[in-house]
Motif scaffolding. Structure first.
Motif, PDB file in Angstrom:
ATOM      1  N   ILE A  99      57.501  93.644 119.307  1.00 29.15           N
ATOM      2  CA  ILE A  99      56.272  92.880 119.530  1.00 29.15           C
ATOM      3  C   ILE A  99      55.260  93.818 120.195  1.00 29.15           C
ATOM      4  CG2 ILE A  99      55.242  90.935 120.776  1.00 29.15           C
ATOM      5  CD1 ILE A  99      58.010  89.588 120.667  1.00 29.15           C
ATOM      6  N   ARG A 140      43.336  92.063 116.465  1.00 28.24           N
ATOM      7  CA  ARG A 140      44.720  91.632 116.307  1.00 28.24           C
ATOM      8  C   ARG A 140      45.283  91.064 117.609  1.00 28.24           C
ATOM      9  NH1 ARG A 140      46.679  94.184 111.485  1.00 28.24           N
ATOM     10  NH2 ARG A 140      45.449  96.009 110.877  1.00 28.24           N
ATOM     11  N   ALA A 142      48.965  88.812 119.184  1.00 27.58           N
ATOM     12  CA  ALA A 142      50.345  88.422 118.895  1.00 27.58           C
ATOM     13  C   ALA A 142      50.696  87.129 119.616  1.00 27.58           C
ATOM     14  CB  ALA A 142      51.313  89.525 119.306  1.00 27.58           C
ATOM     15  N   PHE A 144      53.867  84.920 120.665  1.00 25.15           N
ATOM     16  CA  PHE A 144      55.272  85.255 120.856  1.00 25.15           C
ATOM     17  C   PHE A 144      55.979  84.164 121.643  1.00 25.15           C
ATOM     18  CE2 PHE A 144      52.729  87.340 124.125  1.00 25.15           C
ATOM     19  CZ  PHE A 144      53.358  87.012 125.303  1.00 25.15           C
ATOM     20  N   ASP A 194      52.572  84.071 126.694  1.00 20.30           N
ATOM     21  CA  ASP A 194      51.768  83.922 125.484  1.00 20.30           C
ATOM     22  C   ASP A 194      50.508  83.101 125.735  1.00 20.30           C
ATOM     23  OD1 ASP A 194      51.429  83.871 122.425  1.00 20.30           O
ATOM     24  OD2 ASP A 194      51.406  81.754 122.984  1.00 20.30           O
ATOM     25  N   SER A 212      46.787  83.373 111.086  1.00 19.98           N
ATOM     26  CA  SER A 212      48.016  84.156 111.098  1.00 19.98           C
ATOM     27  C   SER A 212      48.081  84.984 109.814  1.00 19.98           C
ATOM     28  CB  SER A 212      49.241  83.244 111.204  1.00 19.98           C
ATOM     29  OG  SER A 212      49.400  82.483 110.016  1.00 19.98           O
ATOM     30  N   TYR A 216      55.549  89.026 111.037  1.00 17.78           N
ATOM     31  CA  TYR A 216      56.398  88.631 112.161  1.00 17.78           C
ATOM     32  C   TYR A 216      57.074  89.853 112.786  1.00 17.78           C
ATOM     33  CZ  TYR A 216      56.137  83.657 110.930  1.00 17.78           C
ATOM     34  OH  TYR A 216      55.703  82.374 110.687  1.00 17.78           O
ATOM     35  N   TRP A 217      57.530  89.652 114.030  1.00 15.88           N
ATOM     36  CA  TRP A 217      58.363  90.636 114.724  1.00 15.88           C
ATOM     37  C   TRP A 217      59.614  89.928 115.223  1.00 15.88           C
ATOM     38  CZ3 TRP A 217      53.040  90.251 115.947  1.00 15.88           C
ATOM     39  CH2 TRP A 217      52.259  91.295 115.433  1.00 15.88           C
ATOM     40  N   GLY A 226      57.770  87.239 117.337  1.00 18.48           N
ATOM     41  CA  GLY A 226      56.318  87.151 117.431  1.00 18.48           C
ATOM     42  C   GLY A 226      55.684  87.023 116.062  1.00 18.48           C
ATOM     43  N   GLU A 228      51.728  87.795 114.108  1.00 19.94           N
ATOM     44  CA  GLU A 228      50.384  88.356 114.237  1.00 19.94           C
ATOM     45  C   GLU A 228      49.306  87.332 113.873  1.00 19.94           C
ATOM     46  OE1 GLU A 228      47.889  92.246 112.690  1.00 19.94           O
ATOM     47  OE2 GLU A 228      48.940  91.030 111.207  1.00 19.94           O
TER      48      GLU A 228
END
Length: 282
Positions: A99, A140, A142, A144, A194, A212, A216-217, A226, A228
């Motif tokens: 992440i 950007r 994230a 999470f 978050d 979105s 994903y992470w 997470g 994006e």
């Protein structure tokens, strides 16, 4: 998600009930690239931090000093400018790409660029996500949280579905197409740093200004993950960040979708609505 109860430490902002106008704030630049699997040099923290010139009163001070992020209401201190955190990241659970926040920003979120605010009409019981400074298109962020089962619709729900990326590529694609067949529970942001969980869904006369990307992470059956998000247009300081929750989110919860913008923290209007209001004014 969206305007909901809760607090969030340093990212929290009070409503601008006095009608004061925020001072001009330096713009923040978008991140250039996604972190890539197998390229640790690209694993750097995305978050924005603010720095000021070295303190002339400090004989040993030769580097820029980190300073608190600007208030949405009053703007940054003298000479403060935004830069990328850039801290080196390390995978924790065997994920192909971590992440893109360091440990510090996993605790606070990207509080240099985003703020959790309480609109004046909420009576202190609601929260929304606003831009702390002017954000460019393509910035950007994230979302999470902790992976788990989807909670029932009867509880305060801020979860987002989790689709773990390919372990080799770190991407959510298969044969050049998005892979949405590998559902693996949801990501629940409660108890984390978050901030995206506070982003509202735009109402009937409003539009989203973030979305979105399905990047994903995390790993399948892992502890954390997470997703994006990216701004789809320029977002002025103090403006709400909004994204579409999906057509079934409100009916499934017996809720009516309403406009979320307020005088102190506006949400972007649908362009057809802006055109209609302009013609009416003429």
């Amino acid at each position: 998600m969206g305007v909901t109860s809760g607090t969030d430490g340093s990212a929290d902002e009070s409503a601008r009930s006095d009608g004061a106008t925020a001072a001009p704030v330096p713009s923040i630049r978008p991140q250039s690239k996604l972190p890539r699997a197998g390229v640790p040099s690209s694993w750097r923290c995305w978050a924005t931090v603010w720095v000021a010139p070295p303190d002339p009163a400090d004989p040993g001070g030769q580097k820029p000093r980190r300073v608190p992020p600007p208030s949405v209401r009053s703007g940054p201190g003298p000479h403060a400018v935004p830069i990328r955190c850039g801290a080196v990241l390390r995978p924790k659970n065997g994920e192909p790409v971590p992440i893109p926040y360091c440990a510090r920003h996993l605790r606070s979120g990207d509080a240099g660029a985003l703020a959790v605010a309480a609109p004046s009409h909420s009576g202190g019981g609601g929260r929304c996500l606003v831009a702390r400074a002017d954000l460019p298109a393509g910035y950007r962020m994230a979302f999470f949280g902790k992976r788990g089962r989807c909670p029932p619709c009867t509880v305060d729900d801020r979860a987002i579905s989790f689709y773990p990326p390919n372990r080799r590529t770190g991407r959510n694609t298969a044969d050049g197409r998005l892979n949405n067949t590998n559902y693996n529970g949801v990501l629940r942001p409660e108890g984390t740093g978050d901030l995206i969980q506070y982003a509202a869904c735009p109402g009937p006369s409003e539009r989203q200004n973030m979305r979105s990307t399905f990047q994903y992470w995390g790993v399948r059956n892992g502890e954390n993950g997470g997703l994006e998000f990216v701004t789809t247009e320029e977002v002025k300081a103090g403006t709400q960040l909004c994204h579409w929750y999906g057509s079934g989110w409100f009916p499934d919860r017996g809720l009516k979708r309403l406009d979320v913008g307020t005088e102190d923290y506006p949400a972007p209007k649908r362009r057809s609505k802006i055109k209609a209001e302009t013609q009416h004014d003429d």
